[in-house]
Design an enzyme around this catalytic site. Structure first.
Site, PDB file in Angstrom:
ATOM      1  N   THR A 229      40.030   9.990  41.184  1.00 17.90           N
ATOM      2  CA  THR A 229      40.835  10.525  40.088  1.00 17.90           C
ATOM      3  C   THR A 229      42.306  10.654  40.469  1.00 17.90           C
ATOM      4  O   THR A 229      43.194  10.452  39.628  1.00 17.90           O
ATOM      5  CB  THR A 229      40.284  11.904  39.660  1.00 17.90           C
ATOM      6  OG1 THR A 229      38.917  11.757  39.274  1.00 17.90           O
ATOM      7  CG2 THR A 229      41.074  12.466  38.493  1.00 17.90           C
TER       8      THR A 229
ATOM      9  N   ASP B 165      32.973  12.038  42.959  1.00 20.66           N
ATOM     10  CA  ASP B 165      31.569  11.855  42.578  1.00 20.66           C
ATOM     11  C   ASP B 165      30.684  11.520  43.773  1.00 20.66           C
ATOM     12  O   ASP B 165      29.524  11.946  43.834  1.00 20.66           O
ATOM     13  CB  ASP B 165      31.444  10.756  41.525  1.00 20.66           C
ATOM     14  CG  ASP B 165      31.842  11.221  40.138  1.00 20.66           C
ATOM     15  OD1 ASP B 165      32.280  12.374  39.999  1.00 20.66           O
ATOM     16  OD2 ASP B 165      31.718  10.422  39.189  1.00 20.66           O
TER      17      ASP B 165
END
Length: 316
Positions: A14, A92
């Site tokens: 991100t 993740d």
């Protein structure tokens, strides 16, 4: 005083993303230089070398890619002028990659996975970070890679450790609140990625376990219910896997606690112990899968693999 030298490997996540106006969603786009430019004062903390290693979202990472990243990190750590390494990574799957590096890197120099850029760099240059294995810096907390797990889908404080963080940022500087406790790395010369992970639930049968055997899995990890128990319908497949010589590691789908041979009914932990299932203590399933891949790269001896898993919660 000469500033310490930190090599930063940018791999995506991100932190590297911006909104693509064509699709209205975030996509990897930013270079390392662009990311550092957004963190005011970061270059004052250390002498930085920036390397754009990859631009991957977390779900695109594979175990083989993790191994290649480990090899590149080892090369950087071997450079005499490098004091530490910071790695940006999608959250993740960050805990899996960080754990693989923790299991395999032997350098005393800090390696810090980044959930917060400033915290990561300040940790990498701190003398107290040496010899602690791979670390995960998120918000104002510093976690050990052996323990850190993503607990929340999107919170800035998404990572937790069952025993608490190794350190925190106090007035902007790292303070370690737990003593160093890493174990020697596992001497794996390669990775064996053919390890499947299956989560147990009420009424689950052995269809997926048998599918893993049929497709040539080299090992299995089972996320059991409670402290280590399986539905009876799953047991024939487990027996078949053990009969085929596969190492079968059991952990719990619970967030905390050890697996143990507490119950004697069909599928209970006592039966699984007697059959030869390896008890993975308090490792979460994804980490147990990574550890079994690494262990198989070091030995095919199931007894030795058992020792690696059962001797200690963080042992390799």
């Amino acid at each position: 005083m000469t500033r310490r030298h930190v090599h930063v490997l940018f791999t995506g996540g991100t932190i590297s993303m911006r909104i693509d106006p064509g699709i209205g969603a975030a996509m990897p786009a930013l270079s390392g230089e662009e990311i550092v430019a957004r963190v005011h004062g970061l270059r004052k903390e250390a002498r930085l070398t920036l390397e754009d290693y990859a631009r991957l979202p977390g779900p695109h990472v594979t175990p083989s890619w993790m191994w290649a990243l480990k090899e590149r990190t080892a090369e950087v750590l071997a450079e005499t002028g490098v004091d530490g390494v910071v790695i940006t990574h999608g959250t993740d799957t960050l805990e899996e990659t960080a754990f693989l590096l923790d299991l395999t890197l032997g350098s005393e120099k800090p390696v810090v996975f980044c959930g917060a850029m400033m915290t990561a760099v300040r940790t990498a240059v701190h003398p107290g970070a040496r010899g602690r294995g791979v670390l995960v810096a998120v918000g104002e907390e510093i976690h050990g890679a052996a323990e850190a797990t993503k607990w929340h889908t999107q919170s800035l404080g998404a990572f937790r450790s069952p025993r608490g963080p190794l350190g925190v940022l106090d007035r902007g500087q790292p303070v370690f609140v737990r003593p160093p406790g890493r174990v020697p790395p596992l001497p794996a010369s390669r990775l064996v990625p053919e390890v499947d992970l299956h989560t147990m639930a009420a009424g689950v049968d052995d269809a997926l376990v048998r599918a893993s055997i049929a497709r040539g899995a080299r090992g299995l990890v089972l996320e059991a219910t409670g402290c280590g128990n399986l539905p009876p319908a799953a047991m024939p497949g487990v027996r078949a896997a053990l009969g085929a010589g596969l190492p079968v590691v059991m952990v719990s789908r619970c967030a905390e606690g050890l697996v143990s041979p507490a119950y004697g009914y069909d599928g209970g932990g006592q039966m699984l112990r007697a059959l030869g299932v390896i008890f993975g203590r308090d490792l979460p399933g994804p980490k147990a899968r990574i550890k079994l891949m690494v262990a198989l790269g070091a030995t095919s001896d199931v007894a030795e693999i058992r020792r690696r898993f059962e001797s200690d919660a963080t042992a390799v």
